[in-house]
Design a protein around this motif. Structure first.
Motif, mmCIF file in Angstrom:
data_model
loop_
_atom_site.group_PDB
_atom_site.id
_atom_site.type_symbol
_atom_site.label_atom_id
_atom_site.label_comp_id
_atom_site.label_asym_id
_atom_site.label_seq_id
_atom_site.Cartn_x
_atom_site.Cartn_y
_atom_site.Cartn_z
ATOM 1 N N THR A 2 0.779 0.129 9.632
ATOM 2 C CA THR A 2 2.386 0.176 9.351
ATOM 3 C C THR A 2 2.590 1.714 8.595
ATOM 4 O O THR A 2 3.646 2.178 8.937
ATOM 5 N N VAL A 3 1.810 2.175 7.763
ATOM 6 C CA VAL A 3 1.678 3.680 7.335
ATOM 7 C C VAL A 3 1.863 4.635 8.250
ATOM 8 O O VAL A 3 2.424 5.605 8.617
ATOM 9 N N LEU A 4 0.683 4.444 9.524
ATOM 10 C CA LEU A 4 0.456 5.248 10.514
ATOM 11 C C LEU A 4 1.623 5.324 11.190
ATOM 12 O O LEU A 4 2.076 6.389 11.932
ATOM 13 N N GLN A 5 2.440 4.101 11.504
ATOM 14 C CA GLN A 5 3.746 4.132 12.337
ATOM 15 C C GLN A 5 4.725 4.819 11.694
ATOM 16 O O GLN A 5 5.429 5.615 12.101
ATOM 17 N N MET A 6 4.822 4.796 10.304
ATOM 18 C CA MET A 6 5.737 5.570 9.825
ATOM 19 C C MET A 6 5.681 7.053 9.756
ATOM 20 O O MET A 6 6.643 7.525 9.877
#
Length: 545
Positions: free
Chosen positions: A283-287
């Protein structure tokens, strides 16, 4: 079994595996490399060692003794890195407080851990003031600030930098038993209070040595070597930031700590500081990929380690377009955490990056000193054919030996002498582990099992989907049915019918059965996340119900 043991020389030193030893090589080999905190401060490894000594003197002056528990509430910073070493090196226990828990849960963990001193960033002063009367064991606080200290009613020993300025720059760190507890943090489950997970000096040193070997020795895993620049995108309170700060410090690499996470700031630091290696949950990498700075930032060659949950094919293909080298790792809070990592054998390394992605998003191969088995409920191993599934159980030298002050739960974790992960997985003939689901997240519908992760992976590949989570919800007829929660891509609209029509192609190809198509699909603005950025399926099930 009778083995030969030779009596050592009477004066032979029995070397203890202590965290202090990890500091030696970095300042010897690369003393000029920098520790960078956002745009606030930078200094070299010589200074890092002096500051750790100063902090140890500050802690001692504040009354901290061997065996005491010292809590830290801070963003990812140089100060937190110094605490990683100074606190356990004095013989105390470092309590990594999960600052994203609710105030009640934070209070519970601090009382349960028996914290005696708290190193507190100003951003959390209000929470600490609310909890102070509930924390009778806390003797005082040390303020941490990025600008000017805030006014507080708490009993403080002073401000961190001011205290370090007045402290001596040398400290004789003692030797003691390597099995002494070094760190403690709390992991949240589906029910009840958070559980305390603890690790010894010996376990952390072995995890560090093995992590350095895993990340730097194999041609198929060129993740972190002496000339790399490291920046975490995992909170430092979350399983020691996966243990990487210890590895980076031992190697003496340049380290960049961003403070409070902001995707645009992370990319600016990546660009300005020359960051080559980072890690984070999907989820952080997507952000990172979706933020404004991503449009103007060259990410080619950036090595990103994904963990916490499986990266989807859609996320992997976005990274391919950016030239990012994606790797995956698997572990959990109770395992320190790294158990497996992406390892590309020679024929696979010759493939185009996009063709490598199906392998790169799997959990990877068990690293050294890790014994992983995939077992049925009766404990028998399943075939390593990439198809047969069972629960992942594990043994290695750095697994938590139980839950702090909860003996019964520790015995359950270690049933039959193997640590039970609660993950369902398969392993192929090349020892590549693929996580299929959490046992509690597998959906049983009409007597058939449906993997929530597989459905998420398929739905995520729809062009108009930015995020997706799939859970099982009660159904009177079928027992459970899949329910999907979806966030549309920026500026796009999507509805349930289009997702169901899209999934029909995978039914036609035989990849999934028709009853795997969710009849209940909710389009939302945001999907609930846990305190460490993973999809919060427990909360989603509650909301749907």
């Amino acid at each position: 079994m009778k083995t030969k043991i030779i009596k050592p020389a009477e004066n032979a030193h029995q070397f203890q595996l202590l965290i202090k030893s990890l500091l030696l090589s970095g300042k010897r080999c690369q003393p000029d490399n920098e520790i960078v905190f956002s745009d606030v401060i930078r200094y070299d490894y010589r200074t890092l060692y002096k500051r750790i000594c100063k902090l140890a003197n500050v802690l001692t002056s504040a009354g901290v003794k061997a065996g005491d528990t010292v809590a830290v509430m801070d963003w990812d910073s140089h100060r937190y890195l110094e605490c990683y070493f100074a606190v356990p090196m004095t013989g105390a226990v470092l309590h990594h407080v999960n600052i994203r828990l609710s105030p009640d849960q934070i209070g519970y963990t601090m009382n349960h851990a028996e914290d005696s001193l708290v190193l507190l960033h100003d951003d959390f002063a209000v929470i600490a003031e609310q909890l102070d009367e509930q924390l009778p064991g806390v003797r005082g606080y040390i303020q941490m600030t990025d600008d000017q200290p805030v006014s507080t009613s708490l009993h403080t020993f002073g401000e961190y930098e001011a205290l370090l300025d007045d402290a001596a720059a040398d400290y004789d760190f003692p030797d003691f038993d390597e099995n002494s507890v070094a760190t403690l943090f709390y992991t949240t489950g589906t029910t009840g209070n958070p559980k305390g997970v603890y690790f010894s000096h010996r376990q952390l040193v072995l995890h560090t040595l093995n992590g350095a070997s895993t990340f730097g020795s194999h041609e198929g895993q060129p993740l972190l070597r002496s000339d790399d620049v490291y920046m975490p995108m995992t909170p430092m309170f979350h399983v020691h930031a996966w243990g990487v700060p210890y590895i980076a410090t031992m190697l003496g690499v340049k380290q960049v700590y961003p403070g409070r996470y902001d995707p645009n700031k992370l990319l600016r630091l990546r660009r300005e500081e020359g960051v080559t290696f980072s890690h984070g949950v999907p989820t952080v990498l997507q952000m990172i990929l979706d933020c404004d700075e991503a449009e103007n930032t060259d990410m080619s060659g950036w090595k990103l380690l994904s963990g916490g949950s499986a990266a989807t094919q859609a996320l992997a293909q976005q990274m391919v377009k950016k030239g990012i080298l994606l790797f995956s790792a698997y572990g959990m809070s109770e395992t320190c955490p790294i158990l497996t990592c992406t390892f590309l054998k020679h024929p696979e390394r010759d493939l185009a990056l996009s063709e490598q992605m199906p392998q790169r998003i799997k959990a990877g191969v068990p690293i050294g000193l890790v014994d992983i088995r995939i077992v049925n409920p009766d404990g028998t191993e399943v075939l390593h054919d990439g198809e047969a599934t069972g629960e992942v159980v594990v043994r290695s030298p750095w697994l938590t030996q139980g839950y702090y002050k909860e003996e019964a739960k520790g015995e359950e974790l270690w049933e039959n002498g193997w640590l039970h992960t609660g993950d369902v997985a398969s392993m192929d003939q090349n020892s590549v582990l693929e996580i299929k689901d959490r046992i509690k997240d597998v959906i049983k519908t009409g007597g058939e099992w449906v993997s929530s992760l597989e459905l998420e992976n398929l739905i995520s590949q729809h062009d108009l989907v930015a995020e997706v989570a799939v859970v099982g919800v009660p159904d009177d007829k079928w027992g459970e049915r899949p329910c999907a929660m979806i966030v549309a891509a920026r500026g796009e609209e999507i509805d349930a019918a289009s997702i169901q029509n899209y999934l029909q192609q995978f039914v036609d190809s035989g990849q999934i059965n028709k009853w795997a198509i969710p009849q209940q699909i909710r389009v939302v603005m945001e999907i609930p996340k846990t305190s460490v950025g993973k999809i919060n399926k427990k909360l989603i099930r509650t909301q749907v119900a």
